[in-house]
Scaffold this motif. Structure first.
Motif, PDB file in Angstrom:
ATOM      1  N   LYS A 117       0.832  -1.194   0.000  1.00 10.94           N
ATOM      2  CA  LYS A 117       0.000   0.000   0.000  1.00 10.94           C
ATOM      3  C   LYS A 117       0.872   1.252   0.000  1.00 10.94           C
ATOM      4  CE  LYS A 117      -3.684  -2.320   2.602  1.00 10.94           C
ATOM      5  NZ  LYS A 117      -4.525  -2.275   3.822  1.00 10.94           N
ATOM      6  N   ALA A 118       0.262   2.369  -0.349  1.00  8.21           N
ATOM      7  CA  ALA A 118       0.996   3.632  -0.408  1.00  8.21           C
ATOM      8  C   ALA A 118       1.412   4.122   0.971  1.00  8.21           C
ATOM      9  CB  ALA A 118       0.153   4.695  -1.110  1.00  8.21           C
ATOM     10  N   ASP A 119       0.672   3.702   2.012  1.00  4.66           N
ATOM     11  CA  ASP A 119       1.070   4.030   3.382  1.00  4.66           C
ATOM     12  C   ASP A 119       2.047   2.972   3.856  1.00  4.66           C
ATOM     13  OD1 ASP A 119      -0.500   6.433   4.386  1.00  4.66           O
ATOM     14  OD2 ASP A 119      -2.104   5.213   3.521  1.00  4.66           O
ATOM     15  N   PHE A 120       3.288   3.390   4.054  1.00  6.49           N
ATOM     16  CA  PHE A 120       4.361   2.449   4.360  1.00  6.49           C
ATOM     17  C   PHE A 120       4.340   2.016   5.830  1.00  6.49           C
ATOM     18  CE2 PHE A 120       7.248   4.307   0.793  1.00  6.49           C
ATOM     19  CZ  PHE A 120       6.359   3.815  -0.149  1.00  6.49           C
ATOM     20  N   LYS A 121       3.989   0.757   6.043  1.00  5.64           N
ATOM     21  CA  LYS A 121       4.007   0.168   7.371  1.00  5.64           C
ATOM     22  C   LYS A 121       4.656  -1.212   7.280  1.00  5.64           C
ATOM     23  CE  LYS A 121      -0.191   2.563   8.878  1.00  5.64           C
ATOM     24  NZ  LYS A 121      -1.571   2.407   9.422  1.00  5.64           N
ATOM     25  N   TYR A 145       0.848   6.137  -9.888  1.00  5.64           N
ATOM     26  CA  TYR A 145       1.168   6.988  -8.749  1.00  5.64           C
ATOM     27  C   TYR A 145       0.076   6.871  -7.686  1.00  5.64           C
ATOM     28  CZ  TYR A 145       3.716   9.089 -12.656  1.00  5.64           C
ATOM     29  OH  TYR A 145       4.489   9.269 -13.769  1.00  5.64           O
ATOM     30  N   GLN A 146       0.466   7.148  -6.458  1.00 10.25           N
ATOM     31  CA  GLN A 146      -0.499   7.184  -5.363  1.00 10.25           C
ATOM     32  C   GLN A 146       0.087   8.048  -4.259  1.00 10.25           C
ATOM     33  OE1 GLN A 146      -3.500   5.628  -5.622  1.00 10.25           O
ATOM     34  NE2 GLN A 146      -4.169   6.565  -3.726  1.00 10.25           N
ATOM     35  N   ARG A 147      -0.745   8.714  -3.515  1.00  9.84           N
ATOM     36  CA  ARG A 147      -0.285   9.478  -2.352  1.00  9.84           C
ATOM     37  C   ARG A 147      -0.745   8.787  -1.078  1.00  9.84           C
ATOM     38  NH1 ARG A 147       2.019  14.273  -3.566  1.00  9.84           N
ATOM     39  NH2 ARG A 147       1.656  15.084  -5.673  1.00  9.84           N
ATOM     40  N   GLY A 151      -0.050  12.710   2.132  1.00 11.23           N
ATOM     41  CA  GLY A 151       0.140  13.437   0.892  1.00 11.23           C
ATOM     42  C   GLY A 151       1.450  13.172   0.182  1.00 11.23           C
ATOM     43  N   LYS A 152       2.256  12.254   0.719  1.00 13.42           N
ATOM     44  CA  LYS A 152       3.547  11.949   0.090  1.00 13.42           C
ATOM     45  C   LYS A 152       3.334  11.101  -1.168  1.00 13.42           C
ATOM     46  CE  LYS A 152       6.230  12.053   4.379  1.00 13.42           C
ATOM     47  NZ  LYS A 152       7.094  11.261   5.300  1.00 13.42           N
ATOM     48  N   LEU A 153       4.053  11.439  -2.221  1.00 11.00           N
ATOM     49  CA  LEU A 153       3.903  10.751  -3.498  1.00 11.00           C
ATOM     50  C   LEU A 153       4.636   9.404  -3.479  1.00 11.00           C
ATOM     51  CD1 LEU A 153       2.839  10.917  -6.432  1.00 11.00           C
ATOM     52  CD2 LEU A 153       5.073  11.890  -7.057  1.00 11.00           C
ATOM     53  N   ARG A 154       3.966   8.378  -3.992  1.00  9.53           N
ATOM     54  CA  ARG A 154       4.561   7.043  -4.120  1.00  9.53           C
ATOM     55  C   ARG A 154       4.494   6.604  -5.582  1.00  9.53           C
ATOM     56  NH1 ARG A 154       6.622   7.632   0.869  1.00  9.53           N
ATOM     57  NH2 ARG A 154       5.136   7.206   2.568  1.00  9.53           N
ATOM     58  N   TYR A 155       5.465   5.797  -5.982  1.00 11.75           N
ATOM     59  CA  TYR A 155       5.401   5.151  -7.289  1.00 11.75           C
ATOM     60  C   TYR A 155       4.750   3.784  -7.135  1.00 11.75           C
ATOM     61  CZ  TYR A 155       8.897   8.394  -9.302  1.00 11.75           C
ATOM     62  OH  TYR A 155       9.568   9.492  -9.773  1.00 11.75           O
ATOM     63  N   TYR A 174       4.408  -0.511  -3.988  1.00 15.70           N
ATOM     64  CA  TYR A 174       4.702   0.911  -3.939  1.00 15.70           C
ATOM     65  C   TYR A 174       6.076   1.168  -3.343  1.00 15.70           C
ATOM     66  CZ  TYR A 174      -0.307   1.458  -4.784  1.00 15.70           C
ATOM     67  OH  TYR A 174      -1.552   1.393  -5.331  1.00 15.70           O
ATOM     68  N   ILE A 175       6.773   2.148  -3.917  1.00 19.05           N
ATOM     69  CA  ILE A 175       8.047   2.603  -3.367  1.00 19.05           C
ATOM     70  C   ILE A 175       8.009   4.121  -3.268  1.00 19.05           C
ATOM     71  CG2 ILE A 175       9.356   0.660  -4.323  1.00 19.05           C
ATOM     72  CD1 ILE A 175      10.391   2.574  -6.499  1.00 19.05           C
ATOM     73  N   THR A 176       8.940   4.689  -2.550  1.00 17.77           N
ATOM     74  CA  THR A 176       9.005   6.137  -2.442  1.00 17.77           C
ATOM     75  C   THR A 176       9.307   6.758  -3.796  1.00 17.77           C
ATOM     76  OG1 THR A 176      10.160   8.003  -1.404  1.00 17.77           O
ATOM     77  CG2 THR A 176      11.455   6.028  -1.840  1.00 17.77           C
ATOM     78  N   ALA A 177       8.799   7.970  -4.008  1.00 19.72           N
ATOM     79  CA  ALA A 177       9.101   8.711  -5.230  1.00 19.72           C
ATOM     80  C   ALA A 177      10.110   9.813  -4.954  1.00 19.72           C
ATOM     81  CB  ALA A 177       7.821   9.310  -5.819  1.00 19.72           C
ATOM     82  N   SER A 178      10.677   9.817  -3.756  1.00 16.95           N
ATOM     83  CA  SER A 178      11.650  10.842  -3.384  1.00 16.95           C
ATOM     84  C   SER A 178      12.935  10.678  -4.185  1.00 16.95           C
ATOM     85  CB  SER A 178      11.966  10.753  -1.892  1.00 16.95           C
ATOM     86  OG  SER A 178      13.066  11.596  -1.564  1.00 16.95           O
TER      87      SER A 178
END
Length: 257
Positions: A117-121, A145-147, A151-155, A174-178
């Motif tokens: 999921k886009a929420d990293f846990k 993409y997903q936030r 509100g952080k952007l994820r790939y 999902y991974i970070t888009a940073s």
């Protein structure tokens, strides 16, 4: 008096939670504000065929160090997409060059996690990738993409092996888009010195065509090559050598001097 909690950044696509509180009893109401962004233009598939020598060496990231680099499975899906959880992925603005387009290859320069999921846990983590040497860095194809809730952007991605030219099973998520952790795999510019060095242990081939067909020469690891310019090819790039031939501009195969 009305108290407003939360902010909306109209220049950054995504969903924002705004809460209004009123009166001494703090009667509240929360609404969701959606900021839409422009859709990504399609770029077709990317092919980077650099077959060099037979045989392969497995490494800890599941990559195989042969001299091939074929991204023929990369495709673009313009506009919005729906992920496996049924939520809508918002295509962010990509004009700043910091966000990869759909279908583009990226790789991790630092330790990152792949999540369901886009929420990293931790309980939804699929895999953890350690920081690795350049040629062994995990490569991914951006699918959407997903936030997360903040509100952080994820790939939304799947891991791709450029040496076997196949996706890695069980690596969707999902991974970070940073840009501090994930960057494009392909060079986008020509080095000031107009020189690059082959770093892949199996070397790479040069070709007469930008599609990387009609093999001309095989270059071994450590070979110093002079380049004329960088050529955009669909969602990848090539280097045109001073002799007019083409090679991949994948950072796992070459490095700028």
């Amino acid at each position: 008096d009305v108290t407003v909690i939360g902010k909306v950044n109209s220049s950054v696509p995504g969903q924002y939670q705004i809460t209004y509180k009123y009166g001494p009893d703090n009667v509240s109401k929360t609404i969701t504000v959606t900021v839409k962004g422009g859709s990504t233009s399609g770029g077709g598939s990317t092919n980077d065929n650099n077959s060099s020598t037979n045989g392969s060496n497995n490494n800890s990231n599941g990559n195989i160090n042969s001299g091939s680099d074929n991204n023929s499975n990369q495709t673009t899906n313009p506009g919005e997409t729906t992920d496996t959880n049924g939520s809508t992925s918002v295509t962010p603005e990509i004009g700043n060059g910091q966000v990869a387009v759909k279908g583009e290859s990226v790789y991790a320069t630092k330790k990152i996690g792949l999540y369901k999921k886009a929420d990293f846990k931790r309980n939804n983590r699929v895999k953890l990738y350690s920081k690795a040497k350049r040629i062994n860095r995990p490569q991914f194809i951006v699918k959407g993409y997903q936030r997360d809730n903040a509100g952080k952007l994820r790939y939304r991605v799947q891991q791709y092996n450029p040496y076997t030219r196949k996706y890695v099973k069980g690596t969707k998520g999902y991974i970070t888009a940073s840009a501090k952790y994930v960057i494009p795999v392909y060079y986008r510019s020509t080095p000031k010195s107009n020189k690059i060095t082959v770093i892949n242990r199996k070397g790479l081939n040069s070709y007469r065509k930008t599609f990387l067909t009609q093999k001309v020469t095989h270059y071994k690891k450590g070979a110093l090559l002079k380049v004329k310019k960088v050529i955009k090819y669909k969602l990848a790039t090539r280097y045109q050598l001073t002799n007019g031939h083409y090679i991949t501009a994948n950072k796992k195969f070459v490095i700028q001097k």
